[in-house]
Design an enzyme around this catalytic site. Structure first.
Site, PDB file in Angstrom:
ATOM      1  N   ARG A   1      13.940  -3.975  18.949  1.00 24.49           N
ATOM      2  CA  ARG A   1      15.191  -4.068  19.725  1.00 24.49           C
ATOM      3  C   ARG A   1      16.419  -4.061  18.821  1.00 24.49           C
ATOM      4  O   ARG A   1      16.526  -4.882  17.894  1.00 24.49           O
ATOM      5  CB  ARG A   1      15.196  -5.331  20.596  1.00 24.49           C
ATOM      6  CG  ARG A   1      16.466  -5.416  21.456  1.00 24.49           C
ATOM      7  CD  ARG A   1      16.438  -6.550  22.475  1.00 24.49           C
ATOM      8  NE  ARG A   1      15.234  -6.501  23.264  1.00 24.49           N
ATOM      9  CZ  ARG A   1      14.413  -7.536  23.434  1.00 24.49           C
ATOM     10  NH1 ARG A   1      14.671  -8.688  22.878  1.00 24.49           N
ATOM     11  NH2 ARG A   1      13.318  -7.396  24.156  1.00 24.49           N
TER      12      ARG A   1
ATOM     13  N   CYS B   1      25.088 -19.938  14.276  1.00 25.56           N
ATOM     14  CA  CYS B   1      25.082 -20.106  15.731  1.00 25.56           C
ATOM     15  C   CYS B   1      26.265 -20.903  16.284  1.00 25.56           C
ATOM     16  O   CYS B   1      26.488 -22.063  15.910  1.00 25.56           O
ATOM     17  CB  CYS B   1      23.780 -20.766  16.162  1.00 25.56           C
ATOM     18  SG  CYS B   1      23.637 -20.806  17.971  1.00 25.56           S
TER      19      CYS B   1
ATOM     20  N   CYS C   1      11.306 -13.445  30.383  1.00 24.72           N
ATOM     21  CA  CYS C   1      11.286 -13.856  28.983  1.00 24.72           C
ATOM     22  C   CYS C   1      12.096 -15.142  28.892  1.00 24.72           C
ATOM     23  O   CYS C   1      13.041 -15.332  29.660  1.00 24.72           O
ATOM     24  CB  CYS C   1      11.914 -12.767  28.112  1.00 24.72           C
ATOM     25  SG  CYS C   1      12.045 -13.250  26.372  1.00 24.72           S
TER      26      CYS C   1
ATOM     27  N   CYS D   1      15.837 -12.279  30.307  1.00 29.01           N
ATOM     28  CA  CYS D   1      15.564 -13.282  29.272  1.00 29.01           C
ATOM     29  C   CYS D   1      16.485 -14.487  29.429  1.00 29.01           C
ATOM     30  O   CYS D   1      17.715 -14.359  29.405  1.00 29.01           O
ATOM     31  CB  CYS D   1      15.751 -12.642  27.903  1.00 29.01           C
ATOM     32  SG  CYS D   1      15.459 -13.802  26.568  1.00 29.01           S
TER      33      CYS D   1
ATOM     34  N   CYS E   1       7.900 -12.262  21.370  1.00 26.96           N
ATOM     35  CA  CYS E   1       9.103 -11.523  20.994  1.00 26.96           C
ATOM     36  C   CYS E   1       9.638 -12.249  19.763  1.00 26.96           C
ATOM     37  O   CYS E   1      10.039 -13.416  19.854  1.00 26.96           O
ATOM     38  CB  CYS E   1      10.132 -11.568  22.130  1.00 26.96           C
ATOM     39  SG  CYS E   1      11.756 -10.943  21.661  1.00 26.96           S
TER      40      CYS E   1
HETATM   41  N1  SAM Z   1      17.703 -22.275  20.765  1.00 29.16           N
HETATM   42  C1  SAM Z   1      16.615 -21.388  20.773  1.00 29.16           C
HETATM   43  C2  SAM Z   1      16.124 -21.058  19.389  1.00 29.16           C
HETATM   44  O1  SAM Z   1      16.927 -20.876  18.483  1.00 29.16           O
HETATM   45  O2  SAM Z   1      14.918 -21.011  19.202  1.00 29.16           O
HETATM   46  C3  SAM Z   1      16.855 -20.107  21.542  1.00 29.16           C
HETATM   47  C4  SAM Z   1      18.206 -19.415  21.512  1.00 29.16           C
HETATM   48  S1  SAM Z   1      18.755 -18.771  19.964  1.00 29.16           S
HETATM   49  C5  SAM Z   1      20.442 -18.450  20.295  1.00 29.16           C
HETATM   50  C6  SAM Z   1      17.922 -17.223  19.816  1.00 29.16           C
HETATM   51  C7  SAM Z   1      18.201 -16.364  18.606  1.00 29.16           C
HETATM   52  O3  SAM Z   1      19.486 -15.752  18.726  1.00 29.16           O
HETATM   53  C8  SAM Z   1      18.249 -16.996  17.247  1.00 29.16           C
HETATM   54  O4  SAM Z   1      16.980 -17.239  16.718  1.00 29.16           O
HETATM   55  C9  SAM Z   1      18.977 -15.952  16.434  1.00 29.16           C
HETATM   56  O5  SAM Z   1      18.063 -15.041  15.855  1.00 29.16           O
HETATM   57  C10 SAM Z   1      19.848 -15.245  17.466  1.00 29.16           C
HETATM   58  N2  SAM Z   1      21.273 -15.509  17.213  1.00 29.16           N
HETATM   59  C11 SAM Z   1      21.943 -16.646  17.479  1.00 29.16           C
HETATM   60  N3  SAM Z   1      23.228 -16.568  17.092  1.00 29.16           N
HETATM   61  C12 SAM Z   1      23.389 -15.328  16.555  1.00 29.16           C
HETATM   62  C13 SAM Z   1      24.489 -14.656  15.956  1.00 29.16           C
HETATM   63  N4  SAM Z   1      25.678 -15.243  15.797  1.00 29.16           N
HETATM   64  N5  SAM Z   1      24.300 -13.391  15.518  1.00 29.16           N
HETATM   65  C14 SAM Z   1      23.091 -12.792  15.650  1.00 29.16           C
HETATM   66  N6  SAM Z   1      22.012 -13.398  16.200  1.00 29.16           N
HETATM   67  C15 SAM Z   1      22.155 -14.653  16.625  1.00 29.16           C
HETATM   68  C1  DTB Z   2      17.554 -12.496  19.967  1.00 26.22           C
HETATM   69  O1  DTB Z   2      16.868 -12.169  18.976  1.00 26.22           O
HETATM   70  N1  DTB Z   2      18.838 -12.236  20.126  1.00 26.22           N
HETATM   71  C2  DTB Z   2      19.346 -12.774  21.362  1.00 26.22           C
HETATM   72  C3  DTB Z   2      18.076 -13.305  22.031  1.00 26.22           C
HETATM   73  N2  DTB Z   2      17.079 -13.131  21.016  1.00 26.22           N
HETATM   74  C4  DTB Z   2      18.030 -14.624  22.638  1.00 26.22           C
HETATM   75  C5  DTB Z   2      20.464 -13.737  21.196  1.00 26.22           C
HETATM   76  C6  DTB Z   2      21.646 -13.189  20.438  1.00 26.22           C
HETATM   77  C7  DTB Z   2      22.689 -14.217  20.416  1.00 26.22           C
HETATM   78  C8  DTB Z   2      23.957 -13.756  19.800  1.00 26.22           C
HETATM   79  C9  DTB Z   2      24.979 -14.824  19.745  1.00 26.22           C
HETATM   80  C10 DTB Z   2      25.407 -15.355  21.078  1.00 26.22           C
HETATM   81  O2  DTB Z   2      25.723 -14.567  22.003  1.00 26.22           O
HETATM   82  O3  DTB Z   2      25.523 -16.594  21.216  1.00 26.22           O
HETATM   83 FE1  SF4 Z   3      21.593 -21.893  18.106  1.00 26.22          FE
HETATM   84 FE2  SF4 Z   3      19.009 -21.788  18.859  1.00 26.22          FE
HETATM   85 FE3  SF4 Z   3      19.732 -22.681  16.407  1.00 26.22          FE
HETATM   86 FE4  SF4 Z   3      20.273 -24.122  18.592  1.00 26.22          FE
HETATM   87  S1  SF4 Z   3      18.256 -23.605  17.782  1.00 26.22           S
HETATM   88  S2  SF4 Z   3      21.652 -23.778  16.854  1.00 26.22           S
HETATM   89  S3  SF4 Z   3      20.773 -22.522  20.055  1.00 26.22           S
HETATM   90  S4  SF4 Z   3      19.985 -20.624  17.232  1.00 26.22           S
END
Ligand code: SAM
Ligand code: DTB
Ligand code: SF4
Length: 326
Positions: free
Chosen positions: A273, A73, A141, A110, A201
């Protein structure tokens, strides 16, 4: 009809199940590709209009500075992905983005926040956002990190339709990807969401360096939750420079399509999705994913911080494949 051509869905044992074994799921992954896609397509057609794709739009309402260490992330404070952290957005800005999303054809909006969990005044502001977006007549969402029981109830009262919280990967591989929050923590949040009556979700990411056993195990965990999630996002890792996974080898395309097909078979009523990672996929690859049972996408130029296909490309893709928004 012989065994190769009989639709699985004609078989009585093909009811919704929450007791999948790793061995059964492994066997699905190992089917000849055409057989796997045929079975997935039969189940898909039994439960959905095969040409209808649900469209969601994402907005990052609070970007970067997250204390968690999810290795994929860009929003984690532990890595330098060159991202400028931003504070929680104003309610009005979010409402106007939701209006635009609705006008562009999205059925769900979302709101994502880079938090470990929501707190205090920020949470109150998110509740207001949910109320206001709900009033615009678009499904709501949110994905805000971990929730306690009370927070889930308050989100439900505010009009939240879905909460996104992913398992991300298998329990066995999980420790390689995240150390600041446990698998059990995730299951607890999912329970709070479910018990509050919010649709779940929940999905994961493919291409983190996991092996097929991990993909089997992750899909088993999802399918064996007390209720199947309403939406199952399957993300293909978006490699972001500065994160520990930025040089991870690409997941092989056919293996990715197999993952979608197995998700469709295990969770027949879920919207699967085709989530992050579409920017780098050809139209042909996405067509295979839809054929395998994917029936939902994120629509709009941006995911949270990374790119998504532009809307003109997605409009052309829908046109080319004869798809329409659900
Ligand atoms: N911070 C919150 C959490 O992690 O519960 C919500 C936002 S987080 C960015 C939501 C989801 O985005 C993560 O659980 C992950 O599955 C997906 N995600 C984040 N970064 C990604 C990446 N570089 N490539 C693909 N999916 C990603
Ligand atoms: C999910 O499963 N994928 C979305 C949404 N839930 C929140 C987020 C994808 C994040 C991809 C990396 C980014 O754009 O930061
Ligand atoms: Fe990224 Fe969510 Fe993990 Fe924070 S909790 S580092 S926003 S995927």
């Amino acid at each position: 009809m012989n065994k190769q051509t009989a639709c699985l869905s004609e078989k009585p044992e093909n009811a919704v199940r929450n007791d999948w074994s790793r061995t059964e799921v492994q066997a699905l992954f190992e089917l000849p590709f055409s057989e796997l896609l045929f079975q997935a397509q039969c189940i898909h057609r039994e439960n959905f209009d095969p040409n209808a794709v649900q469209v969601s739009t994402l907005l990052s309402i609070k970007t970067g500075g997250c204390p968690e260490d999810c290795h994929y992330c860009p929003q984690s404070v532990h890595y330098d992905a060159g991202l400028e952290p931003e504070r929680l957005m104003d309610v009005e800005e979010v409402v106007s983005a939701a209006k635009c999303a609705k006008q562009a054809g999205a059925s769900r909006f979302c709101m994502g926040a880079a938090w470990r969990n929501p707190k205090g005044k920020n949470f109150a502001r998110v509740l207001e956002m949910v109320r206001r977006v709900h009033d615009e007549g678009i499904e709501t969402c949110a994905t805000l990190g971990m929730l306690d029981e009370q927070q889930a109830l308050e989100l439900k009262q505010a009009g939240l339709d879905y909460y996104n919280h992913n398992l991300d990967t298998s329990p066995e591989f999980y420790g390689e990807i995240i150390t600041t929050r446990t698998y059990e923590d995730r299951l607890d949040t999912l329970e709070h969401v479910r018990e509050a009556g919010i649709n779940v979700c929940c999905g994961g990411i493919v291409g983190l360096g996991e092996d097929r056993n991990d993909r089997v195990s992750m899909l088993c965990e999802l399918a064996n939750l007390p209720e199947h999630p309403g939406s199952v996002p399957i993300n293909r890792l978006v490699k972001v420079k500065g994160t520990p996974l930025d040089e991870q080898p690409e997941i092989e395309s056919i293996e990715f399509v197999r993952t979608i097909a197995v998700a469709r078979i295990l969770m027949p009523h879920a919207r699967v999705r085709l989530s992050a990672g579409r920017s780098d996929m050809s139209d042909e690859m996405q067509a295979l994913c839809f054929l395998a049972g994917a029936n939902s996408i994120f629509y709009g130029e941006k995911l949270l911080t990374t790119g998504n296909p532009d809307t003109a490309r997605d409009d052309a893709l829908f046109e080319r494949l004869g798809l329409h928004p659900a």
